[in-house]
Motif scaffolding. Structure first.
Motif, PDB file in Angstrom:
ATOM      1  N   SER A 417       0.848  -1.192   0.000  1.00  0.00           N
ATOM      2  CA  SER A 417       0.000   0.000   0.000  1.00  0.00           C
ATOM      3  C   SER A 417       0.885   1.245   0.000  1.00  0.00           C
ATOM      4  CB  SER A 417      -0.909  -0.009   1.231  1.00  0.00           C
ATOM      5  OG  SER A 417      -1.900   0.986   1.129  1.00  0.00           O
ATOM      6  N   PHE A 418       0.627   2.155  -0.951  1.00  0.00           N
ATOM      7  CA  PHE A 418       1.438   3.369  -1.086  1.00  0.00           C
ATOM      8  C   PHE A 418       0.544   4.600  -0.950  1.00  0.00           C
ATOM      9  CE2 PHE A 418       3.701   0.067  -3.367  1.00  0.00           C
ATOM     10  CZ  PHE A 418       5.012   0.246  -2.946  1.00  0.00           C
ATOM     11  N   HIS A 419       1.145   5.668  -0.462  1.00  0.00           N
ATOM     12  CA  HIS A 419       0.392   6.912  -0.278  1.00  0.00           C
ATOM     13  C   HIS A 419       0.079   7.578  -1.609  1.00  0.00           C
ATOM     14  CE1 HIS A 419      -1.055  10.600   1.524  1.00  0.00           C
ATOM     15  NE2 HIS A 419      -0.189  11.284   0.801  1.00  0.00           N
ATOM     16  N   ASP A 420       1.039   7.536  -2.547  1.00  0.00           N
ATOM     17  CA  ASP A 420       0.819   8.212  -3.832  1.00  0.00           C
ATOM     18  C   ASP A 420       1.514   7.451  -4.961  1.00  0.00           C
ATOM     19  OD1 ASP A 420       3.559   8.987  -3.833  1.00  0.00           O
ATOM     20  OD2 ASP A 420       3.075  10.796  -2.697  1.00  0.00           O
ATOM     21  N   LYS A 421       1.326   7.939  -6.176  1.00  0.00           N
ATOM     22  CA  LYS A 421       1.835   7.265  -7.369  1.00  0.00           C
ATOM     23  C   LYS A 421       3.358   7.288  -7.432  1.00  0.00           C
ATOM     24  CE  LYS A 421      -0.852   9.877  -9.876  1.00  0.00           C
ATOM     25  NZ  LYS A 421      -1.501  10.515 -11.046  1.00  0.00           N
ATOM     26  N   THR A 422       3.947   8.383  -6.982  1.00  0.00           N
ATOM     27  CA  THR A 422       5.407   8.492  -7.022  1.00  0.00           C
ATOM     28  C   THR A 422       6.060   7.401  -6.193  1.00  0.00           C
ATOM     29  OG1 THR A 422       5.220  10.885  -7.318  1.00  0.00           O
ATOM     30  CG2 THR A 422       7.354  10.035  -6.585  1.00  0.00           C
ATOM     31  N   GLU A 423       5.496   7.136  -5.011  1.00  0.00           N
ATOM     32  CA  GLU A 423       6.028   6.081  -4.157  1.00  0.00           C
ATOM     33  C   GLU A 423       5.894   4.709  -4.800  1.00  0.00           C
ATOM     34  OE1 GLU A 423       4.024   6.237  -0.450  1.00  0.00           O
ATOM     35  OE2 GLU A 423       4.915   8.116   0.204  1.00  0.00           O
ATOM     36  N   ALA A 424       4.812   4.500  -5.550  1.00  0.00           N
ATOM     37  CA  ALA A 424       4.512   3.174  -6.095  1.00  0.00           C
ATOM     38  C   ALA A 424       5.296   2.849  -7.358  1.00  0.00           C
ATOM     39  CB  ALA A 424       3.014   3.075  -6.398  1.00  0.00           C
ATOM     40  N   ARG A 425       5.725   3.874  -8.092  1.00  0.00           N
ATOM     41  CA  ARG A 425       6.252   3.649  -9.436  1.00  0.00           C
ATOM     42  C   ARG A 425       7.439   2.679  -9.465  1.00  0.00           C
ATOM     43  NH1 ARG A 425      10.070   4.534 -12.760  1.00  0.00           N
ATOM     44  NH2 ARG A 425       9.712   4.921 -14.990  1.00  0.00           N
ATOM     45  N   GLN A 426       8.436   2.916  -8.635  1.00  0.00           N
ATOM     46  CA  GLN A 426       9.640   2.080  -8.683  1.00  0.00           C
ATOM     47  C   GLN A 426       9.318   0.632  -8.346  1.00  0.00           C
ATOM     48  OE1 GLN A 426      12.914   3.591  -6.384  1.00  0.00           O
ATOM     49  NE2 GLN A 426      14.312   1.938  -6.968  1.00  0.00           N
ATOM     50  N   PHE A 427       8.456   0.436  -7.352  1.00  0.00           N
ATOM     51  CA  PHE A 427       8.090  -0.934  -6.992  1.00  0.00           C
ATOM     52  C   PHE A 427       7.394  -1.628  -8.151  1.00  0.00           C
ATOM     53  CE2 PHE A 427       4.912  -3.946  -5.402  1.00  0.00           C
ATOM     54  CZ  PHE A 427       5.745  -4.840  -4.738  1.00  0.00           C
ATOM     55  N   GLU A 449      -3.539   6.746 -15.085  1.00  0.00           N
ATOM     56  CA  GLU A 449      -2.979   6.580 -16.430  1.00  0.00           C
ATOM     57  C   GLU A 449      -1.580   7.181 -16.540  1.00  0.00           C
ATOM     58  OE1 GLU A 449      -5.405  10.393 -16.608  1.00  0.00           O
ATOM     59  OE2 GLU A 449      -5.610   8.406 -15.716  1.00  0.00           O
ATOM     60  N   THR A 450      -1.206   8.114 -15.642  1.00  0.00           N
ATOM     61  CA  THR A 450       0.161   8.636 -15.679  1.00  0.00           C
ATOM     62  C   THR A 450       1.164   7.541 -15.350  1.00  0.00           C
ATOM     63  OG1 THR A 450       0.013   9.368 -13.367  1.00  0.00           O
ATOM     64  CG2 THR A 450      -0.608  10.963 -15.065  1.00  0.00           C
ATOM     65  N   LEU A 451       0.791   6.623 -14.468  1.00  0.00           N
ATOM     66  CA  LEU A 451       1.641   5.467 -14.181  1.00  0.00           C
ATOM     67  C   LEU A 451       1.749   4.559 -15.393  1.00  0.00           C
ATOM     68  CD1 LEU A 451       0.801   4.305 -10.537  1.00  0.00           C
ATOM     69  CD2 LEU A 451       3.029   5.074 -11.408  1.00  0.00           C
ATOM     70  N   VAL A 452       0.628   4.333 -16.058  1.00  0.00           N
ATOM     71  CA  VAL A 452       0.636   3.486 -17.258  1.00  0.00           C
ATOM     72  C   VAL A 452       1.605   4.068 -18.269  1.00  0.00           C
ATOM     73  CG1 VAL A 452      -0.751   2.569 -19.142  1.00  0.00           C
ATOM     74  CG2 VAL A 452      -1.746   2.751 -16.861  1.00  0.00           C
ATOM     75  N   SER A 453       1.547   5.381 -18.469  1.00  0.00           N
ATOM     76  CA  SER A 453       2.430   6.038 -19.426  1.00  0.00           C
ATOM     77  C   SER A 453       3.899   5.861 -19.034  1.00  0.00           C
ATOM     78  CB  SER A 453       2.076   7.523 -19.509  1.00  0.00           C
ATOM     79  OG  SER A 453       2.941   8.202 -20.385  1.00  0.00           O
ATOM     80  N   GLU A 454       4.206   5.996 -17.759  1.00  0.00           N
ATOM     81  CA  GLU A 454       5.583   5.890 -17.296  1.00  0.00           C
ATOM     82  C   GLU A 454       6.118   4.457 -17.375  1.00  0.00           C
ATOM     83  OE1 GLU A 454       5.298   7.456 -13.387  1.00  0.00           O
ATOM     84  OE2 GLU A 454       5.197   9.546 -14.040  1.00  0.00           O
ATOM     85  N   LEU A 455       5.226   3.472 -17.334  1.00  0.00           N
ATOM     86  CA  LEU A 455       5.651   2.064 -17.330  1.00  0.00           C
ATOM     87  C   LEU A 455       5.486   1.393 -18.686  1.00  0.00           C
ATOM     88  CD1 LEU A 455       4.079   1.050 -13.893  1.00  0.00           C
ATOM     89  CD2 LEU A 455       6.496   1.533 -14.367  1.00  0.00           C
TER      90      LEU A 455
END
Length: 457
Positions: A417-427, A449-455
């Motif tokens: 569980s992460f507080h925000d998208k930035t924390e979750a991205r690397q994992f 969708e910003t995460l989808v774009s980054e991954l």
């Protein structure tokens, strides 16, 4: 497309300026966007007043404008620039839409529902556009402003208009239905979206059934026949057509074949198998609702089959995206309710050929006083073969909580569980390989969708 000036004149209290040079005009409500031969409609709200941006609208193509009669007249205008003075620019916009519908004399199919209305709209259009000159709601212009704009944008020779209608309060669909006067109305389902304002699923069903308020006599209401809150309606004013899995349905789904690219399914009559190139088992029922609309308009089974097989869906509805390291990302980020999230998770679990199935889930909004309970309830479907559950946001943490609270963790997915998208991205990036499928699902405000774009690649 352009509307005739006579439609505008019919709504004007007073006309200032020279209209002799005007013929066809294109509606514009956003002064920042360039529109050729634009009719600027300045809308006003609690925190904005479009009348302040007339000069910008003129720079971007406005050649005429509606104008609220209580607003001070602008000091500087191009010579002869026409102003159509009206009591209320929004009501004038809506009245013009009514007049344009009457002028075009097209059939109208209106679609609403807690989940799936945009996909169903796209499916209906994909079928009908093979037989008719058709037009559909663009994006999600589905409210008291968007529906009139959609109507006024349709070409004059449109034969069938497919309208998406949204709502979150009682009375809104009544207004939209009476504005558009549909020949066919579709209710995809009853979920929990907007339960904060409507009180219960029964309240949501009543609000969805408002779509019949303007339904033409001898029209048709097409519904999810597996939903008791919808099938309780009885009337002789219009035909009711039911679609679903249960035996009593007019269009009964009798078999489903699932694959990595979509679904095949059979019905109780007609062609024995249809195919849709889209993920999400819930989309099978959406396809059958669309088929029922087409049959009502006497479209052949072969044309329906072709339309379903060549779908082009609005983005972020179970959209397949190529992820890093050969992974598959499922962008289902447009919106979320508990029922739509559960349906998406079930589809994720059924996708064949992946060793790692990751659910990335975030906050859901407008769920009212039971929002924590509804978030926590998602845990009941967070089971194998899901391998990882990743939640994002404060409300999203409630989804993970029941799994994390279990003393015996054997058999459950790995939970983070992460507080925000930035924390979750690397994992999340560390989980991606050619054996991974990763689903992203949350309410629109989360913008996963910003995460989808980054991954993605």
């Amino acid at each position: 497309m352009s509307i005739g000036v006579e439609i505008i004149r019919g709504q004007a209290i007073q006309i200032l300026g020279d209209t002799s040079r005007l013929n066809k005009l294109n509606i514009m409500t956003d002064s920042r966007k360039t529109v050729a031969d634009g009719l600027f409609v300045p809308l006003s709200g609690h925190h904005f007043n479009g009348h302040r941006f007339l000069s910008q609208a003129i720079e971007n193509g406005a050649v005429a404008s509606l104008w609220m009669e209580r607003e001070p007249l602008p000091d500087h205008l191009p010579e002869g620039f026409p102003l159509f003075l009206v009591a209320d620019t929004l009501k004038a916009l809506q009245s013009m839409a009514k007049a344009w519908l009457i002028h075009c004399r097209c059939k109208v199919a209106a679609v609403t529902g807690s989940n799936g209305k945009t996909t169903t709209k796209d499916m209906i259009y994909s079928i009908l556009s093979r037989r008719f000159k058709a037009y559909k709601t663009q994006g999600n212009l589905n409210n008291h402003i968007g529906v009139p704009l959609t109507i006024l944008a349709m070409p004059e020779d449109t034969e069938v208009l497919v309208l998406e209608m949204g709502m979150n309060h009682f009375g809104e669909l009544t207004f939209l239905s009476q504005l558009a006067k549909p020949d066919i109305a579709v209710i995809t389902n009853v979920g929990e979206s907007h339960i904060e304002f409507l009180g219960s699923r029964a309240g949501i069903a009543r609000a969805k059934l408002e779509i019949t308020a303007g339904l033409k006599k001898r029209g048709a209401l097409i519904i999810d026949g597996d939903e008791p809150l919808l099938t309780q309606i009885h009337t002789h004013a219009f035909q009711i057509i039911t679609c679903g899995y249960e035996d009593h349905n007019d269009w009964k789904i009798t078999g489903i074949k699932e694959g990595t690219e979509g679904y095949g399914f059979s019905l109780n009559h007609g062609i024995k198998e249809y195919r849709i190139p889209v993920l999400g088992k819930q989309n099978v029922k959406n396809a059958v609702l669309s088929l029922a609309v087409a049959k009502r308009l006497h479209v052949s089974s072969e044309t329906i089959k072709e339309g379903l097989e060549h779908l082009s869906l609005t983005k972020m509805r179970f959209e397949r995206v190529r992820g890093l390291h050969g992974s598959l990302l499922i962008n289902d980020c447009y919106n979320a309710s508990p029922s739509s999230m559960e349906a998406s998770l079930e589809t994720l679990k059924e996708l064949p050929g992946f060793k790692r199935r990751v659910a990335v889930l975030g906050d859901m909004y407008e769920l009212g006083s039971n929002e924590e309970k509804l978030h926590r309830g998602i845990a009941r479907v967070l089971t194998a073969p899901l391998t990882h559950v990743v939640t994002i946001g404060d409300k999203g943490a409630w989804i993970a909580a029941p799994l994390l609270e279990k003393k015996e963790a054997a058999g459950r997915p790995e939970v983070h569980s992460f507080h925000d998208k930035t924390e979750a991205r690397q994992f999340l990036a560390g989980l991606l390989d050619d054996q991974t499928v990763m689903l992203f699902k949350a309410s629109r405000l989360m913008q996963l969708e910003t995460l989808v774009s980054e991954l993605s690649i």
